[in-house]
Design a protein around this motif. Structure first.
Motif, PDB file in Angstrom:
ATOM      1  N   THR A 142     -32.255  21.459 -67.773  1.00  0.00           N
ATOM      2  CA  THR A 142     -33.200  22.478 -67.306  1.00  0.00           C
ATOM      3  C   THR A 142     -32.791  23.053 -65.954  1.00  0.00           C
ATOM      4  N   SER A 143     -31.527  22.837 -65.573  1.00  0.00           N
ATOM      5  CA  SER A 143     -31.062  23.290 -64.266  1.00  0.00           C
ATOM      6  C   SER A 143     -31.041  24.820 -64.175  1.00  0.00           C
ATOM      7  N   SER A 144     -31.278  25.322 -62.956  1.00  0.00           N
ATOM      8  CA  SER A 144     -31.196  26.761 -62.701  1.00  0.00           C
ATOM      9  C   SER A 144     -29.847  27.162 -62.128  1.00  0.00           C
ATOM     10  N   PHE A 145     -28.904  26.187 -62.057  1.00  0.00           N
ATOM     11  CA  PHE A 145     -27.583  26.456 -61.506  1.00  0.00           C
ATOM     12  C   PHE A 145     -26.508  25.795 -62.373  1.00  0.00           C
ATOM     13  N   VAL A 146     -25.288  26.328 -62.260  1.00  0.00           N
ATOM     14  CA  VAL A 146     -24.094  25.688 -62.815  1.00  0.00           C
ATOM     15  C   VAL A 146     -23.390  24.976 -61.667  1.00  0.00           C
ATOM     16  N   TYR A 147     -22.929  23.738 -61.931  1.00  0.00           N
ATOM     17  CA  TYR A 147     -22.303  22.918 -60.892  1.00  0.00           C
ATOM     18  C   TYR A 147     -20.843  22.647 -61.242  1.00  0.00           C
ATOM     19  N   ASN A 148     -20.017  22.394 -60.196  1.00  0.00           N
ATOM     20  CA  ASN A 148     -18.637  21.990 -60.431  1.00  0.00           C
ATOM     21  C   ASN A 148     -18.543  20.466 -60.467  1.00  0.00           C
ATOM     22  N   TRP A 149     -17.282  19.934 -60.566  1.00  0.00           N
ATOM     23  CA  TRP A 149     -17.080  18.485 -60.674  1.00  0.00           C
ATOM     24  C   TRP A 149     -17.578  17.754 -59.429  1.00  0.00           C
ATOM     25  N   ARG A 150     -17.649  18.435 -58.290  1.00  0.00           N
ATOM     26  CA  ARG A 150     -18.077  17.790 -57.049  1.00  0.00           C
ATOM     27  C   ARG A 150     -19.593  17.826 -56.871  1.00  0.00           C
ATOM     28  N   GLY A 151     -20.301  18.389 -57.846  1.00  0.00           N
ATOM     29  CA  GLY A 151     -21.752  18.487 -57.735  1.00  0.00           C
ATOM     30  C   GLY A 151     -22.222  19.636 -56.880  1.00  0.00           C
ATOM     31  N   GLU A 152     -21.345  20.609 -56.627  1.00  0.00           N
ATOM     32  CA  GLU A 152     -21.695  21.760 -55.811  1.00  0.00           C
ATOM     33  C   GLU A 152     -22.140  22.931 -56.690  1.00  0.00           C
ATOM     34  N   ARG A 153     -23.147  23.652 -56.242  1.00  0.00           N
ATOM     35  CA  ARG A 153     -23.625  24.816 -56.986  1.00  0.00           C
ATOM     36  C   ARG A 153     -22.582  25.930 -56.934  1.00  0.00           C
ATOM     37  N   ILE A 154     -22.265  26.482 -58.104  1.00  0.00           N
ATOM     38  CA  ILE A 154     -21.269  27.558 -58.139  1.00  0.00           C
ATOM     39  C   ILE A 154     -21.799  28.828 -58.791  1.00  0.00           C
ATOM     40  N   LEU A 155     -22.914  28.734 -59.534  1.00  0.00           N
ATOM     41  CA  LEU A 155     -23.410  29.926 -60.233  1.00  0.00           C
ATOM     42  C   LEU A 155     -24.889  29.756 -60.555  1.00  0.00           C
TER      43      LEU A 155
END
Length: 376
Positions: A34-47
């Protein structure tokens, strides 16, 4: 989880033994996206997402219930010293239902039922005072799958059914305490797993057309039992060469960002080597080392196949692990034991996708090293 175990020797006649095991389990799990963001492998928001869901557009809150029955039946008959016949039968039955409140269908459940039967008959024998061992075996495999697929127009029943036969021979000869020669030849079968057929409702997508995996397997190697060098030091080792000519190999492949699906490869060829080494000092220090290199390549010899003899992607082929365990006695309290272990795991980088002749680091899963330390 209720279980039933029954064992008995010399049933009706001397040498006939029975071993029966059964279990039934009900497991429930919730898969949340249900996330409102896409994350990278480091757990950082990217989109950012306009709608909920990092993997599933529109989001998912999927509740899954599995009902699993397992029955194992192993009768065997020892008809002479060093010779016996073993019958084994395994029944696995899975029923799965799921419900997703984010699913727009009027009925979001998709009930599945998957039943497998595996039966085998072995003849095991020992000759030359136990130095020569052989095992001749045959196996029967059968699976039946049923899926109730929900649509806006109603429901549709999809069924699958298949039977396969496997057989082979395994033998070993002990030359001395330092070397035992091991060899096997098998026409093997592997039935699809439930998650490979039906997915896990989030990360692995369903492939209801998956076929059983068939292969010609040849193994040749040498090993030793625990060799007592002296009163304090013990070592052991195994080295094994592997050859597999596989039809319809089941491989998990990436099909979308963060999602994968099981696929059948028409033909693959596996060649490799596996080795292990163990060392023990008294009862206080134990070291094990394992190395595997299994080169799995596309074997579809077709002029229109651009990835012929390329390594099959998304499958690790070179991995190593080592474990060092130490045991300390009479720590604080008499007759007590304190053990600690240090474990290292190494997986060499491998391709996530077929390259098709294109060299790109974006296709690679990087080399992974993990170290675990435990005390207990």
């Amino acid at each position: 989880m209720p279980t039933l175990t029954y064992k008995k020797t010399d049933v009706l006649v001397k040498g006939l033994s029975l071993d029966l095991f059964g279990s039934y389990a009900v497991t429930k799990r919730t898969l949340t996206d249900t996330s409102s963001f896409v994350y990278n492998w480091r757990g950082e928001r990217i989109l950012p997402r306009t709608f909920p869901g990092e993997l599933v557009n529109g989001g998912s809150l999927n509740e899954v219930e599995d009902k699993a029955l397992i029955v194992r039946f192993f009768p065997q008959f020892q008809f002479s010293d060093g010779h016996k016949i073993v019958l084994n039968y395994i029944l696995e039955d899975l029923e799965r239902e799921s419900e997703d409140e984010f699913n727009p269908l009027p009925f979001s459940s998709e009930p599945v039922k998957y039943t497998t039967h595996t039966a085998g008959l072995d003849w095991q024998g020992n000759w030359l005072q136990g130095r020569l061992y052989s095992n001749i075996f045959a196996k029967y495999y059968h699976f039946n799958s049923s899926v109730t697929q929900m649509t806006f127009a109603g429901s549709q029943e999809l069924e699958g059914d298949d039977s396969q036969v496997g057989f082979g021979l395994a033998t070993s000869y002990k030359i001395n305490q330092w070397a035992t020669i091991n060899a096997s030849l098998e026409h093997a079968v592997r039935l699809p797993l439930a998650n490979e057929l039906f997915g896990d409702n989030l990360f692995i997508l369903a492939n209801k057309d998956l076929e059983p995996e068939k292969s010609l397997n040849i193994n040749l190697g040498v090993s030793s039992a625990a060799i007592q060098l002296n009163r304090d030091h013990t070592i052991g080792y195994t080295v094994n060469g592997v050859y597999r000519d596989v039809e319809d190999q089941i491989v998990i492949l990436s099909v979308a960002q963060g999602q994968a699906s099981a696929r059948n490869f028409t033909a693959t060829l596996v060649r490799g080597i596996e080795a292990s080494l163990s060392y023990r000092y008294k009862d206080v220090l134990h070291f094990t080392f394992n190395k595997s290199y299994l080169d799995i390549k596309d074997n579809r010899d077709d002029p229109f196949n651009p990835v012929f003899e390329e390594r099959v992607p998304n499958v690790p082929y070179d991995y190593t692990n080592a474990t060092l365990t130490a045991v300390f006695k009479d720590v604080i309290v008499t007759d007590s034991e304190l053990s600690s272990h240090l474990q290292w795991n190494h997986v060499r980088e491998f391709d996530r996708l077929f390259s098709g002749g294109v060299t790109s680091n974006s296709f690679n899963i990087p080399t992974q090293n993990t170290i675990n330390l435990g005390i207990g």
